[in-house]
Design an enzyme around this catalytic site. Sequence first.
Site, PDB file in Angstrom:
ATOM      1  N   ASN A  10      -6.675  -3.834  -4.554  1.00 12.75           N
ATOM      2  CA  ASN A  10      -7.924  -3.273  -5.063  1.00 12.75           C
ATOM      3  C   ASN A  10      -7.708  -1.986  -5.862  1.00 12.75           C
ATOM      4  O   ASN A  10      -8.458  -1.678  -6.795  1.00 12.75           O
ATOM      5  CB  ASN A  10      -8.913  -3.023  -3.923  1.00 12.75           C
ATOM      6  CG  ASN A  10      -8.336  -2.169  -2.820  1.00 12.75           C
ATOM      7  OD1 ASN A  10      -7.312  -2.523  -2.220  1.00 12.75           O
ATOM      8  ND2 ASN A  10      -8.964  -1.056  -2.516  1.00 12.75           N
ATOM      9  N   HIS A  68     -11.815  -3.207   7.004  1.00 11.76           N
ATOM     10  CA  HIS A  68     -11.832  -4.344   6.072  1.00 11.76           C
ATOM     11  C   HIS A  68     -12.073  -5.682   6.762  1.00 11.76           C
ATOM     12  O   HIS A  68     -11.563  -6.713   6.311  1.00 11.76           O
ATOM     13  CB  HIS A  68     -10.528  -4.392   5.268  1.00 11.76           C
ATOM     14  CG  HIS A  68     -10.248  -3.130   4.512  1.00 11.76           C
ATOM     15  ND1 HIS A  68     -11.119  -2.613   3.574  1.00 11.76           N
ATOM     16  CD2 HIS A  68      -9.192  -2.266   4.574  1.00 11.76           C
ATOM     17  CE1 HIS A  68     -10.607  -1.487   3.082  1.00 11.76           C
ATOM     18  NE2 HIS A  68      -9.454  -1.250   3.667  1.00 11.76           N
ATOM     19  N   ASP A 123       0.825  -1.207   0.000  1.00 13.45           N
ATOM     20  CA  ASP A 123       0.000   0.000   0.000  1.00 13.45           C
ATOM     21  C   ASP A 123       0.860   1.258   0.000  1.00 13.45           C
ATOM     22  O   ASP A 123       0.757   2.103   0.885  1.00 13.45           O
ATOM     23  CB  ASP A 123      -0.947  -0.024   1.199  1.00 13.45           C
ATOM     24  CG  ASP A 123      -1.901  -1.200   1.163  1.00 13.45           C
ATOM     25  OD1 ASP A 123      -3.094  -0.998   0.930  1.00 13.45           O
ATOM     26  OD2 ASP A 123      -1.442  -2.343   1.367  1.00 13.45           O
ATOM     27  N   ASP A 133      -1.474  -2.807  -4.033  1.00 17.77           N
ATOM     28  CA  ASP A 133      -1.696  -1.363  -3.957  1.00 17.77           C
ATOM     29  C   ASP A 133      -0.385  -0.612  -4.144  1.00 17.77           C
ATOM     30  O   ASP A 133       0.273  -0.210  -3.186  1.00 17.77           O
ATOM     31  CB  ASP A 133      -2.388  -0.968  -2.654  1.00 17.77           C
ATOM     32  CG  ASP A 133      -3.891  -1.239  -2.685  1.00 17.77           C
ATOM     33  OD1 ASP A 133      -4.386  -1.723  -3.721  1.00 17.77           O
ATOM     34  OD2 ASP A 133      -4.566  -0.976  -1.672  1.00 17.77           O
ATOM     35  N   TYR A 190      -1.745   3.796  -6.391  1.00 16.70           N
ATOM     36  CA  TYR A 190      -2.970   4.535  -6.054  1.00 16.70           C
ATOM     37  C   TYR A 190      -3.340   5.483  -7.183  1.00 16.70           C
ATOM     38  O   TYR A 190      -3.790   6.604  -6.963  1.00 16.70           O
ATOM     39  CB  TYR A 190      -2.838   5.284  -4.731  1.00 16.70           C
ATOM     40  CG  TYR A 190      -3.000   4.385  -3.528  1.00 16.70           C
ATOM     41  CD1 TYR A 190      -4.170   4.374  -2.779  1.00 16.70           C
ATOM     42  CD2 TYR A 190      -1.982   3.509  -3.155  1.00 16.70           C
ATOM     43  CE1 TYR A 190      -4.324   3.524  -1.687  1.00 16.70           C
ATOM     44  CE2 TYR A 190      -2.131   2.661  -2.071  1.00 16.70           C
ATOM     45  CZ  TYR A 190      -3.305   2.675  -1.337  1.00 16.70           C
ATOM     46  OH  TYR A 190      -3.448   1.826  -0.280  1.00 16.70           O
ATOM     47  N   HIS A 202      -3.599  -4.098   2.389  1.00 20.20           N
ATOM     48  CA  HIS A 202      -4.999  -3.663   2.405  1.00 20.20           C
ATOM     49  C   HIS A 202      -5.376  -2.861   3.648  1.00 20.20           C
ATOM     50  O   HIS A 202      -5.890  -1.761   3.556  1.00 20.20           O
ATOM     51  CB  HIS A 202      -5.916  -4.873   2.246  1.00 20.20           C
ATOM     52  CG  HIS A 202      -7.298  -4.537   1.773  1.00 20.20           C
ATOM     53  ND1 HIS A 202      -7.546  -3.584   0.800  1.00 20.20           N
ATOM     54  CD2 HIS A 202      -8.524  -5.027   2.127  1.00 20.20           C
ATOM     55  CE1 HIS A 202      -8.848  -3.510   0.584  1.00 20.20           C
ATOM     56  NE2 HIS A 202      -9.457  -4.364   1.370  1.00 20.20           N
ATOM     57  N   VAL A 203      -5.159  -3.424   4.839  1.00 18.36           N
ATOM     58  CA  VAL A 203      -5.408  -2.698   6.089  1.00 18.36           C
ATOM     59  C   VAL A 203      -4.203  -1.795   6.334  1.00 18.36           C
ATOM     60  O   VAL A 203      -3.067  -2.264   6.396  1.00 18.36           O
ATOM     61  CB  VAL A 203      -5.613  -3.655   7.271  1.00 18.36           C
ATOM     62  CG1 VAL A 203      -5.762  -2.869   8.574  1.00 18.36           C
ATOM     63  CG2 VAL A 203      -6.836  -4.533   7.028  1.00 18.36           C
ATOM     64  N   HIS A 204      -4.456  -0.504   6.535  1.00 17.11           N
ATOM     65  CA  HIS A 204      -3.369   0.470   6.609  1.00 17.11           C
ATOM     66  C   HIS A 204      -2.828   0.560   8.033  1.00 17.11           C
ATOM     67  O   HIS A 204      -2.938   1.568   8.718  1.00 17.11           O
ATOM     68  CB  HIS A 204      -3.853   1.827   6.117  1.00 17.11           C
ATOM     69  CG  HIS A 204      -4.324   1.791   4.701  1.00 17.11           C
ATOM     70  ND1 HIS A 204      -5.137   2.750   4.160  1.00 17.11           N
ATOM     71  CD2 HIS A 204      -4.102   0.894   3.701  1.00 17.11           C
ATOM     72  CE1 HIS A 204      -5.388   2.455   2.891  1.00 17.11           C
ATOM     73  NE2 HIS A 204      -4.775   1.334   2.598  1.00 17.11           N
TER      74      HIS A 204
END
Length: 433
Positions: free
Chosen positions: A204, A297, A144, A171, A174, A324-326
């Site tokens: 995603n 999430h 991410d 990710d 962005y 995914h989870v920041h």
Amino acid sequence: MELKLILVLLLLLLAVGATADYVRPPPRKTLSFPWSKKPSSLPQQVHISLAGDKHMRIMWVTNDKNSPSIVEYGKSPNNYSFSSEGESTRYSYLLYSSGKIHHAVIGPLEDDTTYFYRCGGEGPEFQLKTPPSQFPITFAVAGDLGQTGWTKSTLDHIDQCKYDVHMLPGDLSYADYIQRRWDTFGELVQPLASARPWMVTQGNHEKEHIPFLEDSFVSYNSRWKMPYEESASSSNLYYSFEVAGVHVIMLGSYTDYDEYSDQYAWLKADLSKVDRKRTPWLIVLFHVPWYNSNEAHQGEGDNMKTAMEPLLYAAGVDIVFAGHVHAYERSSRVYNGKSDPCGAVHITIGDGGNREGLARKYKEPKPEWSVFREASFGHGELKIVNSTHAFWSWHRNDDDEPVRSDQFWITSLFGSSCCAENGPELRKMLLEP
């Protein structure tokens, strides 16, 4: 044309709404990339990846459609003993047209060796270092990423790490439909990604699907070609590679994964080829975590977990990385929702520096399998010392210093009673039609 723009705006509004379920702290500003005129044949956005045994794939972009897809390389500066000709592609996305995207595979290369190379027959000289053929080997891990001030901080800290391969569980840019952001992301990571192989999988934010107008992952697949063909996969969204005694499997959270899917069949076939005597460490990456005690999430990885966790458990996977989870979270060895000495250690590391900020809210009480969790930006370093022991450390950078906030030693399941007990179960699962 107007219909396309309206659909894009609606999708962007939906994306913003989807991230409003939990409160994040104010992020750092998105980095500025002032436009500057460059020669059309100048190689840009250079990055490399592993491409099978003793080979590397070099990728770059030029604005000149006639620029050749050639890489010259050698073991001393400005002295190129070898060359390799590759291929190129372009893509269009709504009103955007990409530059010429080049891919060239070089090799065979010597292990643990520095090579100097030039793309397209001109432009600056780059250098890369190939991974070692045996332990120890060090992986940098950060997901991410995005393109913010935090991203720059994370990349600066990774650059201080003496690592051999970077692994990124989804990710990347962005871009979120704005294709120019893929170009600026390529510029941002070039100093690191041109020097060490970057092995990535999709998240995603790579999907970029517009119904009836644009297919999913067209930008990602065009720009970040991974060794899926070299690992007998039919999709760039899932593949595997081996390096220095480690077998790494990159899975796709956003392509079919149930027991009737191509990805599931490929995973079974790939696991059946793993020789733990040759690659005693088995590591898996994907984007959406299966074990997550953050409120963000929740439950999104449950279906994939139900389908694939039994395979990973039977195979004796050592570590699973997700994004995914920041935030950051590390589990104990876990399987089927509870601690299990034969399960994998799950590490969520979606805290590279994205523009959406951190996910600070955790569920209470903390699950018994959750060992360490913290909502901070950072990166991880995995040093596999030998066939049995590895050292993991997570480096928080909220204070602009790579503070080592979590660390632990992990012992491989290779040679343990777990692999012996699970061997017959795995063989049975892999032989099932």
